[in-house]
Motif scaffolding. Structure first.
Motif: not given
Length: 184
Positions: A24-31
């Motif tokens: 989840v943190i990776g997806l938010i950072a990617f976004a």
């Protein structure tokens, strides 16, 4: 969720499957990074790419224009060269014709001068012949008078009679010579 933690902790961890919170943190950072790149960096990249495309297309257009202009100049040069060749041929033809005309004029002038010289020569010969004939008549008349005076024994000094006699005698000689010439 705790159950997952407990189950995940109990089982040995697979290195290919990440933890859910990391995912989840990776997806938010990617976004966030993708949004930042889409908002700030992508327009600048597109702008630079567009400028390069325009520069390349402009260069191609300029090259095409230069090529077209060079082709036009080449055609003009060829036309001028062809025109110069035609002009040179025309000038050579005119010079040849003028040369022939001058030669004809010089021949005619030479012929005219030759005829004048021949006519002057004939006139001079005729004048000399008449002068010689006149001098010869006088000399022959004087000799004939002297001879006749010696034969007769008296002087024949009457010049008028003497001249008539001599002229008549010489005319008879000339007529006889003319008849002899015609008989041949």
């Amino acid at each position: 969720m705790n159950a997952l933690y407990v189950a995940a902790a109990a089982e040995p961890q697979n290195p290919l499957i990440p933890h859910l919170d990391e995912l989840v943190i990776g997806l938010i950072a990617f976004a966030i990074v993708f949004g930042f790149l889409a908002k700030k960096l992508l327009p600048n990249i597109n702008k630079v790419l567009e400028q390069r495309r325009e520069a390349i297309e402009g260069g191609i257009e300029k090259a095409e224009e230069a090529k077209t202009e060079a082709q036009s100049v080449l055609e003009q040069y060829k036309a001028q060269l062809s025109e110069a060749r035609h002009e040179a041929a025309r000038l050579r033809q005119e010079a040849t014709e003028q040369g022939a005309t001058i030669i004809q004029e010089m021949k005619a002038e030479g012929q005219r001068q030759r005829e004048e010289i021949v006519a002057a020569g004939h006139a001079q010969i005729e004048a000399d012949r008449k002068a010689a004939a006149s001098a010869l008549r006088q000399d022959v008349g004087k000799l004939a008078t002297d001879l006749a005076g010696k034969l007769v024994g008296e002087s024949l000094e009457d010049t008028a009679r003497q001249s008539r006699t001599i002229d008549r005698f010489l005319d008879e000689l000339e007529d006889g010579a003319s008849k002899a010439e015609a008989a041949r």
